[in-house]
Design an enzyme around this catalytic site. Structure first.
Site, PDB file in Angstrom:
ATOM      1  N   GLY A  42       0.290  14.815   3.729  1.00 38.56           N
ATOM      2  CA  GLY A  42      -1.002  15.380   4.138  1.00 38.56           C
ATOM      3  C   GLY A  42      -0.864  16.837   4.552  1.00 38.56           C
ATOM      4  O   GLY A  42       0.234  17.406   4.530  1.00 38.56           O
ATOM      5  N   ILE A  57       4.055   6.341  11.118  1.00 38.02           N
ATOM      6  CA  ILE A  57       3.355   5.053  11.196  1.00 38.02           C
ATOM      7  C   ILE A  57       4.307   3.914  11.603  1.00 38.02           C
ATOM      8  O   ILE A  57       3.870   2.873  12.081  1.00 38.02           O
ATOM      9  CB  ILE A  57       2.630   4.743   9.848  1.00 38.02           C
ATOM     10  CG1 ILE A  57       1.636   3.598  10.001  1.00 38.02           C
ATOM     11  CG2 ILE A  57       3.619   4.452   8.733  1.00 38.02           C
ATOM     12  CD1 ILE A  57       0.513   3.862  10.951  1.00 38.02           C
ATOM     13  N   ALA A  79      -2.396   5.558   6.405  1.00 37.49           N
ATOM     14  CA  ALA A  79      -1.024   6.074   6.258  1.00 37.49           C
ATOM     15  C   ALA A  79      -0.176   5.148   5.393  1.00 37.49           C
ATOM     16  O   ALA A  79      -0.135   3.941   5.622  1.00 37.49           O
ATOM     17  CB  ALA A  79      -0.388   6.235   7.640  1.00 37.49           C
ATOM     18  N   SER A 122      -6.446  -1.567  -2.139  1.00 33.13           N
ATOM     19  CA  SER A 122      -6.505  -0.974  -3.475  1.00 33.13           C
ATOM     20  C   SER A 122      -6.858  -2.009  -4.528  1.00 33.13           C
ATOM     21  O   SER A 122      -6.494  -3.188  -4.408  1.00 33.13           O
ATOM     22  CB  SER A 122      -5.133  -0.378  -3.796  1.00 33.13           C
ATOM     23  OG  SER A 122      -5.058  -0.025  -5.152  1.00 33.13           O
ATOM     24  N   TYR A 149       3.788  -1.224  -5.240  1.00 34.96           N
ATOM     25  CA  TYR A 149       2.699  -0.618  -4.457  1.00 34.96           C
ATOM     26  C   TYR A 149       1.593  -1.654  -4.212  1.00 34.96           C
ATOM     27  O   TYR A 149       1.158  -1.880  -3.082  1.00 34.96           O
ATOM     28  CB  TYR A 149       2.143   0.604  -5.193  1.00 34.96           C
ATOM     29  CG  TYR A 149       0.833   1.088  -4.635  1.00 34.96           C
ATOM     30  CD1 TYR A 149       0.778   1.725  -3.394  1.00 34.96           C
ATOM     31  CD2 TYR A 149      -0.371   0.872  -5.330  1.00 34.96           C
ATOM     32  CE1 TYR A 149      -0.438   2.142  -2.868  1.00 34.96           C
ATOM     33  CE2 TYR A 149      -1.585   1.291  -4.806  1.00 34.96           C
ATOM     34  CZ  TYR A 149      -1.613   1.920  -3.578  1.00 34.96           C
ATOM     35  OH  TYR A 149      -2.817   2.320  -3.051  1.00 34.96           O
ATOM     36  N   LYS A 153       0.161  -3.622  -0.654  1.00 41.06           N
ATOM     37  CA  LYS A 153      -1.235  -3.631  -0.200  1.00 41.06           C
ATOM     38  C   LYS A 153      -1.706  -5.069   0.022  1.00 41.06           C
ATOM     39  O   LYS A 153      -2.393  -5.366   0.998  1.00 41.06           O
ATOM     40  CB  LYS A 153      -2.134  -2.913  -1.208  1.00 41.06           C
ATOM     41  CG  LYS A 153      -1.927  -1.415  -1.234  1.00 41.06           C
ATOM     42  CD  LYS A 153      -2.403  -0.774   0.066  1.00 41.06           C
ATOM     43  CE  LYS A 153      -2.055   0.685   0.178  1.00 41.06           C
ATOM     44  NZ  LYS A 153      -2.385   1.266   1.481  1.00 41.06           N
TER      45      LYS A 153
END
Ligand code: UDP
Length: 348
Positions: A42, A57, A79, A122, A149, A153
């Protein structure tokens, strides 16, 4: 949460693309967004609407301190790591940041009695599906992530749901489709390093800032042979987070909700829209398919309408591209992310 209470909301990952837009939406709605971010991807300049806490985090103690110090009433949790390809190469990193990071956050929230969480999930939880090219995806569609990934999630969703049941937390997981565009104020926008997303890459190619675009496959089972995606304006996405924060849900409830438009656009349609916005064709060639790309990912967005009273209002492809293009031409933070032009512009 009640509307307009001016409550403090912790926004983990609030210096990133969607997080920064959500912080702005919170501010506009009368909340105080407290951004918690380690700035690994970021930008400090994207934090403009409330206090900034530099923290990781996975650091449960620092999270607990931030919750206490700012009197946090709710958390919106962005995050984490997002690059699908990198997750295949380094799955351990993704489990550590995304899953262990969420364990830390849930522990800190439980200990400090913070009872509301909106989680950045997602459409990757659905994976390839087995759907026809024109079928939209409801929330109860089979979950079959095609990458680590997506696995992380989905694992986070399960963990949050269990914690809602066990401790009376109220949780909403928002399953994003393809976020794009930029806030109309042009104060914030997309700046990933490396950039892998279609719209910024197509714009960079058209402006001569990046390589010519490679279209990843034109032999999919879709109307024009290229992949269909559901592009959602980041400002609409930000509004969905505020709606999720305010949704009238009892303690212990957990809801997973798609955030999309219900309309698919093909890669060729995006390339054409960018060409029209820029005023000339986007230099591109056809390449091989990218590993793990489903032919079609288009949301059934009806649950968001019913549960959150939310639907997209700024997500026509032309509007998304126009806003993204203006941002790409605006020399703000992210200088250098997309090459010399932006770097030079910010120095001038
Ligand atoms: N895509 C492409 N060329 C690129 C980047 C993306 O053809 O350089 C395609 C990709 O195969 C997918 C669509 O554009 O069909 C959207 O990809 P993106 O990476 O933006 O988002 P994703 O759907 O992977 O989350």
């Amino acid at each position: 949460m009640d509307r307009g209470t001016k409550a403090a909301v912790l926004v983990t990952g609030g210096a990133g693309f969607i997080g920064a837009h959500t912080a702005k939406a919170l501010h506009d709605r009368g909340y105080l967004p407290v951004v918690y971010d380690n700035l690994s991807s970021g930008f400090r300049d994207a934090v403009r609407w409330g206090p900034f806490v530099h923290g990781d985090i996975r650091d449960e103690r620092a999270l607990g301190d931030a919750l206490a110090e700012h009197g946090i009433k709710a958390v919106i949790h962005f995050a984490g790591l997002i690059e699908v390809g990198r997750s295949v190469a380094k799955p351990d990193l993704f489990w550590e940041h995304n899953v262990a990071g969420t364990v830390s956050l849930l522990g800190a929230m439980r200990d400090r009695g913070v009872g509301r969480l909106v989680f950045s999930s997602s459409a990757a939880v659905y994976g390839q599906g087995g759907r026809g090219p024109l079928e939209t995806i409801p929330e109860d569609a089979p979950k079959a992530p095609a990458s680590p990934y997506g696995d992380t999630k989905l694992a986070c969703e399960w963990m949050i749901q269990a914690q809602c049941r066990a401790y009376g937390l109220t949780g909403v997981a928002l399953r994003y489709f393809n976020a794009a565009g930029a806030d109309p104020s042009d104060q914030i926008g997309e700046a990933h390093e490396p950039e892998t997303h279609l719209i910024p890459l197509a714009i960079a190619a058209a402006l001569g800032d990046g390589k010519p675009l490679t279209v990843f496959g034109d032999d999919f089972d879709t109307p024009d042979g290229t992949c269909l995606r559901d592009y959602i304006h980041v400002s609409d996405l930000a509004a969905a987070h505020v709606a999720a924060l305010e949704a009238d849900l009892p303690a212990g409830a957990f809801e997973a909700v798609n955030v999309g438009t219900g309309q698919g656009a093909s890669v060729f349609e995006v390339v054409k829209a960018v060409g029209q916005a820029v005023g000339h064709a986007v230099p591109h060639s056809i390449g091989a398919r990218r590993a793990g790309d489903p032919a079609s990912l288009v949301a059934n967005p009806s649950r968001a309408r019913e549960l959150l009273g939310w639907s997209a209002t700024r997500s026509s492809l032309d509007q998304i591209v126009a806003d993204a293009l203006r941002w790409e031409r605006t020399p703000r933070y992210g200088a250098g992310v997309r090459g010399e032009r932006k770097m030079q512009a910010s120095v001038d």
